[in-house]
Design an enzyme around this catalytic site. Sequence first.
Site, short mmCIF file in Angstrom:
data_model
loop_
_atom_site.label_atom_id
_atom_site.label_comp_id
_atom_site.label_asym_id
_atom_site.label_seq_id
_atom_site.Cartn_x
_atom_site.Cartn_y
_atom_site.Cartn_z
N SER A 15 0.84 -1.17 0.05
CA SER A 15 0.07 -0.03 -0.11
C SER A 15 0.93 1.22 0.01
O SER A 15 2.15 1.15 0.21
CB SER A 15 -0.93 -0.06 1.06
OG SER A 15 -0.36 0.28 2.43
N ASP A 241 12.62 3.28 1.22
CA ASP A 241 11.91 3.54 2.47
C ASP A 241 12.64 3.35 3.82
O ASP A 241 12.47 4.03 4.84
CB ASP A 241 10.57 2.65 2.24
CG ASP A 241 10.74 1.38 2.13
OD1 ASP A 241 11.76 0.75 2.04
OD2 ASP A 241 9.70 0.59 1.59
#
Length: 478
Positions: A15, A241
Amino acid sequence: MQNNVYLAADFGAGSGRVIAGWLEAGRLQMEEVHRFPDRQVRLGARLYWDFPAMVYELKEGLRKAATMGFQAKSIGIDTWGVDFGLLDAKGELLGWPVCYRDERTKGMQERVFSYYLERADHYGVTGIQQMDINTLFQLVSMREAGDVRLREADRLLFMPDLLAYFLTGVATNEYTIASTSELLDARRRDWSTETIRLVRLPQRLFGSIVMPGTVRGQLTAEIAEEMGQRQIPVVAVPGHDTACAVCATPLEKGSAFLSSGTWSLLGVELAEPILTEEARLASFTNEGGVGGTIRFLQNITGLWLLQRLMSEWAARGEAQTYDNILADAAESHFEGTILVDDARFNNPPSMERAICSQLTTTRQPLPACKADFARCVLRSLAAKYAEAIMGLNKLLPTPVRQINVIGGGSQNDLLNQFTADATGLPVLAGPVEATAMGNILVQAISAGELSDISAAREVVRQSAKLRQFMPNRSASLS
């Protein structure tokens, strides 16, 4: 409503979301603007990322921010590592990016190290944990398959680079995301042209490396008008990330970080890489960080196993909530453990059957219920973390004294306690939103609102609620 904000576009393997953030009285305030799924789509023999949908959702986040009254100062984009898109000489995208879980790299690592590279020498340059999913093996698999896209390609852009390109028209490669490729020279912080030559890849694909905090460009006039935003800067935040998350980890001397999510990334922040044969054999990797630092870590399969179990149960009409399954797992007495990095857990048709297969292979009892499966996964992850800490301690001048758990997994109290018990170390959990926080804080450094990463981490200490888990000396995961 806060007008001048930084926008963080954080794309995960399952997501994504766009989050607005701003500094107020020494604290970071954040508000979610837009949340969306990241989809993998199988077309024929390949597993692709739905890249047009990713661009749509990114633009939708910009549009929603404007309608909410947020006028952005800048935007930064981070994603998972290793995956990429290829542009032709006209700047057109040559097909959707392929997902790292695709099977095209199966057996490619063995082939590369049989015909092109020597393992130890190669690690001594790139310092990267040699995994089938890495960009190096993806590209060699394309070349050996005669993939026409590789022949026609003019530039390679990793996922955050590619998304930024379609906002700005500027093609650059950000350092931290490039460092996941196994094609970067760890000491020079630039492409290893010798590695690229030895594996017979086109040198033209690999463009200029920019460091975190660099302004890539601005939103094109067309996108700014379409989204109701100004032509704001697009900042090269740490594209990986985990590198973003480590920026928002309140590390103290002697602390290790554990980014806990679909993947677990456990390691320490160093000034220079460790490129020894001992580090290679222990499966440690040297990935880029902010300020030219090195994230010396192990990539470990993470909560992917539990996520797949939850999906499998839901598909059978037996959906569980995380709160319920973790409470049940805490009451379970199942003692079996699995080797979480076994290849059978990569993308199995049934995670339940894959776990039972390994337990059978190792002659252990099988789970009797869902709680047993969940407990097995969590205890096994904690055991793997303990093994990684022991490996780190053999390679560092001083041992790790504390583990800082960040990301979604920091909310998993049972796993945090198992980790403290298995490692014998205090576990400090939080912040949950470390990746988005790191993304925003690097933008604030780029804008001059914060001086450096130390100032950013002090903001985290003032902003996040951290929880401590102490080891139970009587507990055992053996």
